[in-house]
Design an enzyme around this catalytic site. Structure first.
Site, PDB file in Angstrom:
ATOM      1  N   THR A   1      -2.824   1.063  17.196  1.00 43.78           N
ATOM      2  CA  THR A   1      -2.534  -0.266  16.633  1.00 43.78           C
ATOM      3  C   THR A   1      -1.521  -0.211  15.493  1.00 43.78           C
ATOM      4  O   THR A   1      -1.385   0.830  14.827  1.00 43.78           O
ATOM      5  CB  THR A   1      -3.861  -0.878  16.103  1.00 43.78           C
ATOM      6  OG1 THR A   1      -3.586  -2.011  15.306  1.00 43.78           O
ATOM      7  CG2 THR A   1      -4.646   0.113  15.239  1.00 43.78           C
ATOM      8  N   ASP A   2      -0.850  -1.324  15.252  1.00 39.21           N
ATOM      9  CA  ASP A   2       0.062  -1.415  14.098  1.00 39.21           C
ATOM     10  C   ASP A   2      -0.709  -1.397  12.775  1.00 39.21           C
ATOM     11  O   ASP A   2      -0.145  -1.153  11.720  1.00 39.21           O
ATOM     12  CB  ASP A   2       0.943  -2.676  14.187  1.00 39.21           C
ATOM     13  CG  ASP A   2       0.168  -3.985  14.327  1.00 39.21           C
ATOM     14  OD1 ASP A   2      -1.083  -3.956  14.356  1.00 39.21           O
ATOM     15  OD2 ASP A   2       0.823  -5.052  14.416  1.00 39.21           O
ATOM     16  N   GLU A   3      -2.037  -1.651  12.861  1.00 39.19           N
ATOM     17  CA  GLU A   3      -2.816  -1.777  11.621  1.00 39.19           C
ATOM     18  C   GLU A   3      -2.935  -0.452  10.868  1.00 39.19           C
ATOM     19  O   GLU A   3      -3.270  -0.438   9.688  1.00 39.19           O
ATOM     20  CB  GLU A   3      -4.197  -2.363  11.928  1.00 39.19           C
ATOM     21  CG  GLU A   3      -4.070  -3.684  12.658  1.00 39.19           C
ATOM     22  CD  GLU A   3      -5.340  -4.512  12.737  1.00 39.19           C
ATOM     23  OE1 GLU A   3      -6.241  -4.301  11.926  1.00 39.19           O
ATOM     24  OE2 GLU A   3      -5.399  -5.376  13.628  1.00 39.19           O
TER      25      GLU A   3
ATOM     26  N   TYR B   1     -11.821  -0.395  10.388  1.00 45.06           N
ATOM     27  CA  TYR B   1     -11.262  -0.323  11.754  1.00 45.06           C
ATOM     28  C   TYR B   1      -9.953   0.464  11.762  1.00 45.06           C
ATOM     29  O   TYR B   1      -9.809   1.453  12.499  1.00 45.06           O
ATOM     30  CB  TYR B   1     -11.027  -1.742  12.315  1.00 45.06           C
ATOM     31  CG  TYR B   1     -10.107  -1.757  13.514  1.00 45.06           C
ATOM     32  CD1 TYR B   1     -10.490  -1.160  14.722  1.00 45.06           C
ATOM     33  CD2 TYR B   1      -8.830  -2.335  13.447  1.00 45.06           C
ATOM     34  CE1 TYR B   1      -9.636  -1.153  15.824  1.00 45.06           C
ATOM     35  CE2 TYR B   1      -7.972  -2.334  14.543  1.00 45.06           C
ATOM     36  CZ  TYR B   1      -8.378  -1.745  15.731  1.00 45.06           C
ATOM     37  OH  TYR B   1      -7.532  -1.729  16.817  1.00 45.06           O
TER      38      TYR B   1
ATOM     39  N   LYS C   1      -8.914   4.138  13.462  1.00 49.69           N
ATOM     40  CA  LYS C   1      -7.827   4.295  14.446  1.00 49.69           C
ATOM     41  C   LYS C   1      -6.791   5.301  13.926  1.00 49.69           C
ATOM     42  O   LYS C   1      -6.249   6.104  14.689  1.00 49.69           O
ATOM     43  CB  LYS C   1      -7.143   2.944  14.732  1.00 49.69           C
ATOM     44  CG  LYS C   1      -7.986   1.939  15.483  1.00 49.69           C
ATOM     45  CD  LYS C   1      -8.413   2.391  16.872  1.00 49.69           C
ATOM     46  CE  LYS C   1      -7.285   2.405  17.878  1.00 49.69           C
ATOM     47  NZ  LYS C   1      -7.784   2.718  19.243  1.00 49.69           N
TER      48      LYS C   1
HETATM   49  P1  NAD Z   1     -12.264  -4.505  23.391  1.00 53.88           P
HETATM   50  O1  NAD Z   1     -13.154  -4.514  22.198  1.00 53.88           O
HETATM   51  O2  NAD Z   1     -12.034  -5.783  24.133  1.00 53.88           O
HETATM   52  O3  NAD Z   1     -12.800  -3.442  24.450  1.00 53.88           O
HETATM   53  C1  NAD Z   1     -13.219  -2.163  24.093  1.00 53.88           C
HETATM   54  C2  NAD Z   1     -13.903  -1.538  25.294  1.00 53.88           C
HETATM   55  O4  NAD Z   1     -14.292  -0.201  24.941  1.00 53.88           O
HETATM   56  C3  NAD Z   1     -15.182  -2.275  25.741  1.00 53.88           C
HETATM   57  O5  NAD Z   1     -15.204  -2.411  27.136  1.00 53.88           O
HETATM   58  C4  NAD Z   1     -16.309  -1.345  25.256  1.00 53.88           C
HETATM   59  O6  NAD Z   1     -17.470  -1.427  26.068  1.00 53.88           O
HETATM   60  C5  NAD Z   1     -15.632   0.014  25.349  1.00 53.88           C
HETATM   61  N1  NAD Z   1     -16.245   1.000  24.443  1.00 53.88           N
HETATM   62  C6  NAD Z   1     -16.448   0.877  23.108  1.00 53.88           C
HETATM   63  N2  NAD Z   1     -17.043   1.977  22.631  1.00 53.88           N
HETATM   64  C7  NAD Z   1     -17.201   2.826  23.681  1.00 53.88           C
HETATM   65  C8  NAD Z   1     -17.751   4.113  23.821  1.00 53.88           C
HETATM   66  N3  NAD Z   1     -18.290   4.758  22.785  1.00 53.88           N
HETATM   67  N4  NAD Z   1     -17.739   4.703  25.036  1.00 53.88           N
HETATM   68  C9  NAD Z   1     -17.212   4.045  26.107  1.00 53.88           C
HETATM   69  N5  NAD Z   1     -16.691   2.824  26.044  1.00 53.88           N
HETATM   70  C10 NAD Z   1     -16.692   2.207  24.842  1.00 53.88           C
HETATM   71  O7  NAD Z   1     -10.903  -3.884  22.883  1.00 53.88           O
HETATM   72  P2  NAD Z   1      -9.398  -4.223  23.300  1.00 53.88           P
HETATM   73  O8  NAD Z   1      -8.948  -5.390  22.527  1.00 53.88           O
HETATM   74  O9  NAD Z   1      -9.281  -4.224  24.769  1.00 53.88           O
HETATM   75  O10 NAD Z   1      -8.654  -2.950  22.692  1.00 53.88           O
HETATM   76  C11 NAD Z   1      -8.415  -1.787  23.471  1.00 53.88           C
HETATM   77  C12 NAD Z   1      -7.715  -0.753  22.632  1.00 53.88           C
HETATM   78  O11 NAD Z   1      -6.506  -1.278  22.133  1.00 53.88           O
HETATM   79  C13 NAD Z   1      -8.509  -0.290  21.415  1.00 53.88           C
HETATM   80  O12 NAD Z   1      -8.325   1.091  21.262  1.00 53.88           O
HETATM   81  C14 NAD Z   1      -7.876  -1.052  20.260  1.00 53.88           C
HETATM   82  O13 NAD Z   1      -7.996  -0.327  19.050  1.00 53.88           O
HETATM   83  C15 NAD Z   1      -6.444  -1.125  20.725  1.00 53.88           C
HETATM   84  N6  NAD Z   1      -5.696  -2.276  20.201  1.00 53.88           N
HETATM   85  C16 NAD Z   1      -6.116  -3.541  20.450  1.00 53.88           C
HETATM   86  C17 NAD Z   1      -5.367  -4.623  19.980  1.00 53.88           C
HETATM   87  C18 NAD Z   1      -5.777  -6.045  20.264  1.00 53.88           C
HETATM   88  O14 NAD Z   1      -5.087  -6.963  19.822  1.00 53.88           O
HETATM   89  N7  NAD Z   1      -6.816  -6.315  21.003  1.00 53.88           N
HETATM   90  C19 NAD Z   1      -4.207  -4.396  19.231  1.00 53.88           C
HETATM   91  C20 NAD Z   1      -3.818  -3.076  18.977  1.00 53.88           C
HETATM   92  C21 NAD Z   1      -4.567  -2.020  19.492  1.00 53.88           C
HETATM   93  P1  TYD Z   2      -7.811 -11.036  14.644  1.00 54.07           P
HETATM   94  O1  TYD Z   2      -7.605 -11.731  15.939  1.00 54.07           O
HETATM   95  O2  TYD Z   2      -9.201 -10.733  14.204  1.00 54.07           O
HETATM   96  O3  TYD Z   2      -6.914  -9.719  14.652  1.00 54.07           O
HETATM   97  P2  TYD Z   2      -6.541  -8.711  13.421  1.00 54.07           P
HETATM   98  O4  TYD Z   2      -7.453  -8.936  12.308  1.00 54.07           O
HETATM   99  O5  TYD Z   2      -6.779  -7.384  14.070  1.00 54.07           O
HETATM  100  O6  TYD Z   2      -5.108  -8.965  13.122  1.00 54.07           O
HETATM  101  O7  TYD Z   2      -7.164 -11.913  13.496  1.00 54.07           O
HETATM  102  C1  TYD Z   2      -5.808 -12.323  13.552  1.00 54.07           C
HETATM  103  C2  TYD Z   2      -5.507 -13.071  12.272  1.00 54.07           C
HETATM  104  O8  TYD Z   2      -6.286 -14.278  12.244  1.00 54.07           O
HETATM  105  C3  TYD Z   2      -5.913 -12.311  11.021  1.00 54.07           C
HETATM  106  O9  TYD Z   2      -4.985 -12.590   9.982  1.00 54.07           O
HETATM  107  C4  TYD Z   2      -7.264 -12.884  10.649  1.00 54.07           C
HETATM  108  C5  TYD Z   2      -7.164 -14.320  11.112  1.00 54.07           C
HETATM  109  N1  TYD Z   2      -8.417 -14.950  11.564  1.00 54.07           N
HETATM  110  C6  TYD Z   2      -8.811 -16.190  11.041  1.00 54.07           C
HETATM  111  O10 TYD Z   2      -8.117 -16.780  10.213  1.00 54.07           O
HETATM  112  N2  TYD Z   2      -9.973 -16.741  11.479  1.00 54.07           N
HETATM  113  C7  TYD Z   2     -10.779 -16.121  12.399  1.00 54.07           C
HETATM  114  O11 TYD Z   2     -11.855 -16.676  12.751  1.00 54.07           O
HETATM  115  C8  TYD Z   2     -10.358 -14.852  12.932  1.00 54.07           C
HETATM  116  C9  TYD Z   2     -11.202 -14.142  13.947  1.00 54.07           C
HETATM  117  C10 TYD Z   2      -9.169 -14.312  12.493  1.00 54.07           C
END
Ligand code: NAD
Ligand code: TYD
Length: 337
Positions: A123-125, A150, A154
């Site tokens: 992630t960019d975070e 988080y 990561k």
């Molecule tokens: P999500 O929370 O929707 O899904 C995570 C999945 O991982 C779930 O199906 C969960 O059951 C599984 N999981 C969690 N712990 C586990 C374990 N111990 N063993 C096996 N399976 C396990 O997440 P997502 O949004 O699909 O994100 C996927 C990846 O992308 C993550 O690594 C996250 O850090 C990264 N990522 C997500 C975003 C975003 O915007 N969603 C942005 C940047 C990076």
């Molecule tokens: P989120 O979707 O949780 O992603 P991240 O925190 O990983 O960037 O949040 C996106 C942005 O929206 C973040 O600045 C937090 C804000 N946010 C709210 O203002 N209200 C909410 O209920 C949530 C879930 C997020």
């Protein structure tokens, strides 16, 4: 080719499995997922009988589960993680377990069987936060500065992946992507939470002033980026992936969703801010654009419209997800805010 996809029942992992079976239908996919609150096999209903797809319920922290899942695998695409910042504030321990120990367990098994590629989704975070109103961006050389449990977990996992490349010669690649949105996203994240709340005649809770900025990446554009890195990326390299659409604050994103659903702005409610809230993320994706020819397919508004349509149509999917555990989480997170 056999792929092990971890976390394939989650949001991005499920989209990736749909994408991969569509574009590389001869490859075999094993999906290893623990089915936490975020894992949902409904996300994969239409491919569950695909001859080249197999689901295995298991934990990436469990060496036994991982050894079985890894059998005969050429490529690991590692999505499994605890992924929500707010939950990492409520309870950090599981983030360290799944994101750090889980990644290390997978890396050990990948070295043991000698996979051709270990691709890690990050992630960019991990890069911290940028100043509001500045033109600064994150890129592959930006120093790590994670600020939430988080992002710290990561960051630790990214370091382990690189260390296994240097120390054990594991052929790795990493993508650090920005905030994804699209179908099957768990409605704890801003965009699906906003859409489904409005569809239920509830308000959108915006943390603080809502002037924070994210770089919004449509999940299919992200899947295409991973595909390019797997096929054409250089082993050992990291690629930053962000759509770099015009910058928008959270309130501006909320207003767009309000408009698409025909509501008025009184359905946006400001609530107490998130502790340690990162103010601005912005990715410089020049490397993947120049070296691999990646770019987003459509602009933000087009993808947002498609996303809203999906949630309007697939009401059963999110109504089911929003029952049970979600209710307890929502109460804990938003009551008294
Ligand atoms: P999500 O929370 O929707 O899904 C995570 C999945 O991982 C779930 O199906 C969960 O059951 C599984 N999981 C969690 N712990 C586990 C374990 N111990 N063993 C096996 N399976 C396990 O997440 P997502 O949004 O699909 O994100 C996927 C990846 O992308 C993550 O690594 C996250 O850090 C990264 N990522 C997500 C975003 C975003 O915007 N969603 C942005 C940047 C990076
Ligand atoms: P989120 O979707 O949780 O992603 P991240 O925190 O990983 O960037 O949040 C996106 C942005 O929206 C973040 O600045 C937090 C804000 N946010 C709210 O203002 N209200 C909410 O209920 C949530 C879930 C997020």
């Amino acid at each position: 080719m056999r792929l092990l996809v971890t976390g394939g029942a989650g949001f991005i992992g499920a989209n990736f499995i749909h994408y991969w079976l569509k574009h590389h239908s001869k490859d075999e996919i094993v999906n290893l997922d623990k089915l936490t609150y975020a894992g949902n096999l409904e996300n994969l209903r239409s491919v569950e009988k695909h001859p080249n797809y197999k689901f295995m319920k298991g934990d990436i922290c469990d060496g036994g589960d991982v050894a079985i899942a890894m059998h005969g695998v050429d490529i690991v695409v590692h999505f499994a993680a605890e992924s929500h910042v707010d939950r990492s504030i409520l309870g950090p321990a599981v983030f360290v377990m799944s994101n750090v120990v889980g990644t290390q367990t997978l890396l050990d098994a990948a070295v043991e069987i000698g996979v051709k590629r270990f691709h890690h989704i990050s992630t960019d975070e991990v890069y911290g936060t940028l100043e509001l109103g500045s033109k600064d961006t994150f890129n592959e050389n930006t120093c790590y500065d994670p600020r939430s449990p988080y992002s710290a977990s990561k960051a630790a996992s990214d370091h382990l992946v690189r260390a296994y490349h240097v120390t054990f010669g594991l052929p790795i690649t990493i993508t650090n992507c920005s905030n994804n949105f699209g179908p099957y996203q768990f409605p704890e994240k801003l965009i699906p939470l906003a859409i489904t709340n409005l569809l239920e005649e509830e308000k959108i809770p915006i943390y603080g002033e809502g002037n924070q900025v994210r770089d919004w990446l449509y999940v299919e554009d992200h899947c295409r980026a991973i595909d390019l890195v797997l096929r054409k990326g250089k082993v050992g390299e990291t690629y930053c992936v962000g759509a770099q659409h015009e910058e928008m604050t959270n309130v501006q994103v909320a207003k767009k969703i309000v408009k698409l659903l025909g509501k008025d702005e009184s359905s946006i409610e400001h609530v107490k801010d998130r502790p340690g809230h990162d103010v601005r993320y912005a990715m410089d994706s020049a490397k993947i654009r120049k070296e691999l020819g990646w770019k987003p397919k459509y602009d933000f508004d087009t993808w947002l419209e498609k996303t809203v349509e999906w949630y309007k149509k697939d009401t059963l999917w999110w109504k089911h997800v929003k029952s049970g555990e979600y209710q307890e989480y929502y109460k804990e997170q938003y009551e008294d805010r």
